[in-house]
Design a protein around this motif. Structure first.
Motif, PDB file in Angstrom:
ATOM      1  N   VAL A  95      37.019  48.654  42.994  1.00 45.01           N
ATOM      2  CA  VAL A  95      36.668  48.598  41.573  1.00 45.01           C
ATOM      3  C   VAL A  95      37.595  47.632  40.841  1.00 45.01           C
ATOM      4  CG1 VAL A  95      36.588  49.934  39.422  1.00 45.01           C
ATOM      5  CG2 VAL A  95      35.620  50.895  41.530  1.00 45.01           C
ATOM      6  N   PHE A  96      38.887  47.711  41.115  1.00 46.80           N
ATOM      7  CA  PHE A  96      39.856  46.805  40.492  1.00 46.80           C
ATOM      8  C   PHE A  96      39.485  45.347  40.767  1.00 46.80           C
ATOM      9  CE2 PHE A  96      43.615  44.119  40.839  1.00 46.80           C
ATOM     10  CZ  PHE A  96      44.223  44.325  39.607  1.00 46.80           C
ATOM     11  N   PHE A  97      39.188  45.034  42.027  1.00 45.54           N
ATOM     12  CA  PHE A  97      38.855  43.655  42.374  1.00 45.54           C
ATOM     13  C   PHE A  97      37.506  43.232  41.798  1.00 45.54           C
ATOM     14  CE2 PHE A  97      41.948  43.916  46.089  1.00 45.54           C
ATOM     15  CZ  PHE A  97      42.897  43.134  45.437  1.00 45.54           C
ATOM     16  N   ASP A  98      36.576  44.150  41.638  1.00 40.83           N
ATOM     17  CA  ASP A  98      35.310  43.810  40.969  1.00 40.83           C
ATOM     18  C   ASP A  98      35.584  43.334  39.543  1.00 40.83           C
ATOM     19  OD1 ASP A  98      33.823  44.461  43.199  1.00 40.83           O
ATOM     20  OD2 ASP A  98      33.170  46.425  42.436  1.00 40.83           O
ATOM     21  N   LEU A  99      36.596  43.903  38.930  1.00 45.55           N
ATOM     22  CA  LEU A  99      36.957  43.530  37.558  1.00 45.55           C
ATOM     23  C   LEU A  99      37.833  42.281  37.477  1.00 45.55           C
ATOM     24  CD1 LEU A  99      37.846  47.113  36.255  1.00 45.55           C
ATOM     25  CD2 LEU A  99      35.815  45.777  35.655  1.00 45.55           C
ATOM     26  N   HIS A 100      38.667  42.037  38.487  1.00 46.89           N
ATOM     27  CA  HIS A 100      39.717  41.031  38.355  1.00 46.89           C
ATOM     28  C   HIS A 100      39.740  39.941  39.425  1.00 46.89           C
ATOM     29  CE1 HIS A 100      41.504  43.463  35.205  1.00 46.89           C
ATOM     30  NE2 HIS A 100      41.385  44.516  35.998  1.00 46.89           N
ATOM     31  N   TRP A 101      38.767  39.890  40.326  1.00 44.93           N
ATOM     32  CA  TRP A 101      38.815  38.896  41.397  1.00 44.93           C
ATOM     33  C   TRP A 101      37.516  38.101  41.408  1.00 44.93           C
ATOM     34  CZ3 TRP A 101      42.907  38.188  44.820  1.00 44.93           C
ATOM     35  CH2 TRP A 101      42.701  37.273  45.849  1.00 44.93           C
ATOM     36  N   ASP A 102      37.630  36.811  41.190  1.00 46.11           N
ATOM     37  CA  ASP A 102      36.483  35.905  41.280  1.00 46.11           C
ATOM     38  C   ASP A 102      36.663  35.103  42.571  1.00 46.11           C
ATOM     39  OD1 ASP A 102      34.667  33.794  41.130  1.00 46.11           O
ATOM     40  OD2 ASP A 102      34.939  33.535  38.963  1.00 46.11           O
ATOM     41  N   ALA A 103      35.867  35.428  43.590  1.00 51.67           N
ATOM     42  CA  ALA A 103      36.032  34.820  44.920  1.00 51.67           C
ATOM     43  C   ALA A 103      35.940  33.299  44.856  1.00 51.67           C
ATOM     44  CB  ALA A 103      35.001  35.384  45.892  1.00 51.67           C
ATOM     45  N   ALA A 104      35.071  32.775  44.014  1.00 51.53           N
ATOM     46  CA  ALA A 104      34.915  31.320  43.919  1.00 51.53           C
ATOM     47  C   ALA A 104      36.193  30.672  43.370  1.00 51.53           C
ATOM     48  CB  ALA A 104      33.721  30.968  43.052  1.00 51.53           C
ATOM     49  N   MET A 145      39.228  32.164  43.217  1.00 51.31           N
ATOM     50  CA  MET A 145      40.418  32.589  43.949  1.00 51.31           C
ATOM     51  C   MET A 145      40.463  31.989  45.352  1.00 51.31           C
ATOM     52  SD  MET A 145      41.885  34.402  41.677  1.00 51.31           S
ATOM     53  CE  MET A 145      43.059  35.605  42.195  1.00 51.31           C
ATOM     54  N   GLY A 146      39.379  31.371  45.783  1.00 54.46           N
ATOM     55  CA  GLY A 146      39.381  30.728  47.087  1.00 54.46           C
ATOM     56  C   GLY A 146      39.096  31.669  48.245  1.00 54.46           C
ATOM     57  N   GLY A 147      38.377  32.745  47.993  1.00 51.85           N
ATOM     58  CA  GLY A 147      38.018  33.655  49.084  1.00 51.85           C
ATOM     59  C   GLY A 147      37.937  35.091  48.627  1.00 51.85           C
ATOM     60  N   GLU A 148      37.754  35.955  49.591  1.00 53.42           N
ATOM     61  CA  GLU A 148      37.623  37.381  49.315  1.00 53.42           C
ATOM     62  C   GLU A 148      38.983  37.999  49.003  1.00 53.42           C
ATOM     63  OE1 GLU A 148      34.649  39.006  49.037  1.00 53.42           O
ATOM     64  OE2 GLU A 148      33.928  36.939  49.199  1.00 53.42           O
ATOM     65  N   PRO A 149      38.982  39.117  48.276  1.00 58.13           N
ATOM     66  CA  PRO A 149      40.260  39.776  47.969  1.00 58.13           C
ATOM     67  C   PRO A 149      40.880  40.389  49.222  1.00 58.13           C
ATOM     68  CG  PRO A 149      38.424  41.125  47.216  1.00 58.13           C
ATOM     69  CD  PRO A 149      37.844  39.822  47.693  1.00 58.13           C
ATOM     70  N   ILE A 177      51.172  34.109  47.660  1.00 63.76           N
ATOM     71  CA  ILE A 177      52.120  33.934  46.564  1.00 63.76           C
ATOM     72  C   ILE A 177      51.424  33.618  45.248  1.00 63.76           C
ATOM     73  CG2 ILE A 177      54.009  32.489  45.698  1.00 63.76           C
ATOM     74  CD1 ILE A 177      55.015  32.312  48.579  1.00 63.76           C
ATOM     75  N   ARG A 178      50.414  32.758  45.280  1.00 65.60           N
ATOM     76  CA  ARG A 178      49.743  32.364  44.038  1.00 65.60           C
ATOM     77  C   ARG A 178      49.005  33.522  43.361  1.00 65.60           C
ATOM     78  NH1 ARG A 178      46.121  30.908  47.970  1.00 65.60           N
ATOM     79  NH2 ARG A 178      44.014  31.666  47.564  1.00 65.60           N
ATOM     80  N   ASP A 179      48.662  34.576  44.126  1.00 66.27           N
ATOM     81  CA  ASP A 179      47.909  35.705  43.580  1.00 66.27           C
ATOM     82  C   ASP A 179      48.753  36.968  43.424  1.00 66.27           C
ATOM     83  OD1 ASP A 179      45.638  34.038  43.819  1.00 66.27           O
ATOM     84  OD2 ASP A 179      45.310  34.728  45.881  1.00 66.27           O
ATOM     85  N   ALA A 180      50.038  36.887  43.715  1.00 62.54           N
ATOM     86  CA  ALA A 180      50.888  38.076  43.752  1.00 62.54           C
ATOM     87  C   ALA A 180      51.011  38.763  42.393  1.00 62.54           C
ATOM     88  CB  ALA A 180      52.269  37.732  44.296  1.00 62.54           C
ATOM     89  N   TYR A 181      50.763  38.050  41.313  1.00 63.89           N
ATOM     90  CA  TYR A 181      50.829  38.670  39.993  1.00 63.89           C
ATOM     91  C   TYR A 181      49.835  39.825  39.873  1.00 63.89           C
ATOM     92  CZ  TYR A 181      46.566  36.119  38.870  1.00 63.89           C
ATOM     93  OH  TYR A 181      45.281  35.634  38.865  1.00 63.89           O
ATOM     94  N   LEU A 182      48.753  39.758  40.644  1.00 63.99           N
ATOM     95  CA  LEU A 182      47.757  40.830  40.602  1.00 63.99           C
ATOM     96  C   LEU A 182      48.279  42.136  41.206  1.00 63.99           C
ATOM     97  CD1 LEU A 182      44.516  38.875  41.491  1.00 63.99           C
ATOM     98  CD2 LEU A 182      45.042  40.014  39.332  1.00 63.99           C
ATOM     99  N   ALA A 183      49.294  42.051  42.055  1.00 64.96           N
ATOM    100  CA  ALA A 183      49.854  43.261  42.664  1.00 64.96           C
ATOM    101  C   ALA A 183      50.412  44.197  41.596  1.00 64.96           C
ATOM    102  CB  ALA A 183      50.934  42.896  43.680  1.00 64.96           C
ATOM    103  N   CYS A 184      51.038  43.647  40.576  1.00 64.56           N
ATOM    104  CA  CYS A 184      51.594  44.471  39.496  1.00 64.56           C
ATOM    105  C   CYS A 184      50.485  45.229  38.768  1.00 64.56           C
ATOM    106  CB  CYS A 184      52.370  43.612  38.503  1.00 64.56           C
ATOM    107  SG  CYS A 184      53.752  42.728  39.236  1.00 64.56           S
ATOM    108  N   ALA A 185      49.408  44.523  38.472  1.00 59.97           N
ATOM    109  CA  ALA A 185      48.280  45.153  37.785  1.00 59.97           C
ATOM    110  C   ALA A 185      47.597  46.176  38.690  1.00 59.97           C
ATOM    111  CB  ALA A 185      47.285  44.092  37.325  1.00 59.97           C
TER     112      ALA A 185
END
Length: 186
Positions: free
Chosen positions: A56-65, A67-71, A158-166
């Motif tokens: 659910v979190f990734f449905d809200l915050h991850w755009d595969a196109a 972000m360069g791939g799947e979460p 590393i480029r996506d690590a900010y999402l870990a906090c959220a």
């Protein structure tokens, strides 16, 4: 069983009626605890719920196109003290999971590290929960001990690590693990 008498320091044997009443109370207390445990299990933050909430979190915050791939996905559970855990070389989140599949704690490992240990936030964080004792790594933290030394991890580039906090804050709010006392926005 004995009971206290009117005289201090003197105990008298329990009567059959007192024994019957005590056993009935103990039976009722046991049934009440069992009912509470069953209710807790129904609401318990299971590994399945952890994965669903993450989806659910990734449905809200991850755009595969974009972000360069799947979460990323959760890996494990693995024993923390038995060598490298999954995603040891990444930044991300970890969850302690009891033997019966209950998530007891959700944490964050996003240390940048340095040198050859650059971005190894998860392994650096999990290493603080165990120590090398008598030739083997042993859990020393009560949270990890309660999970029998088992943890799941989800690692980010590393480029996506900010999402870990959220993600950590979201999972704590949604799952309410027993050892996460600070529950953001709950």
């Amino acid at each position: 069983m004995t009971t206290k008498s009117e005289t201090p320091g003197v105990e008298v044997p329990e009567t059959p009626e007192e024994r019957k009443a005590r056993l009935a109370r103990e039976k009722d207390e046991k049934a009440l605890r069992q009912t509470r445990d069953e209710k807790h299990r129904a609401d318990a933050p299971t590994l399945k719920r952890l994965r669903e909430a993450t989806r659910v979190f990734f449905d809200l915050h991850w755009d595969a196109a974009k972000m360069g791939g799947e979460p990323p996905e959760w890996q494990g559970p693995a024993l923390v003290q038995k060598g490298p855990v999954p995603n040891y070389d990444k930044q991300g989140c970890y969850a302690f999971v009891s033997e019966d599949g209950i998530v007891t704690y959700v944490g964050l490992g996003v240390s940048r590290g340095g040198g050859i240990y650059r971005a190894r936030g998860i392994s650096a964080r999990l290493n603080t929960y165990s120590r090398y004792v008598d030739g083997d790594y042993q859990p020393v933290d009560p949270h990890l001990k309660a999970a029998s030394g088992r943890a799941c991890t989800i690692g980010f580039e590393i480029r996506d690590a900010y999402l870990a906090c959220a993600l950590e804050a979201y999972l704590i709010r949604e799952l309410k693990p027993v050892f996460n006392a600070n529950r953001p926005a709950s």
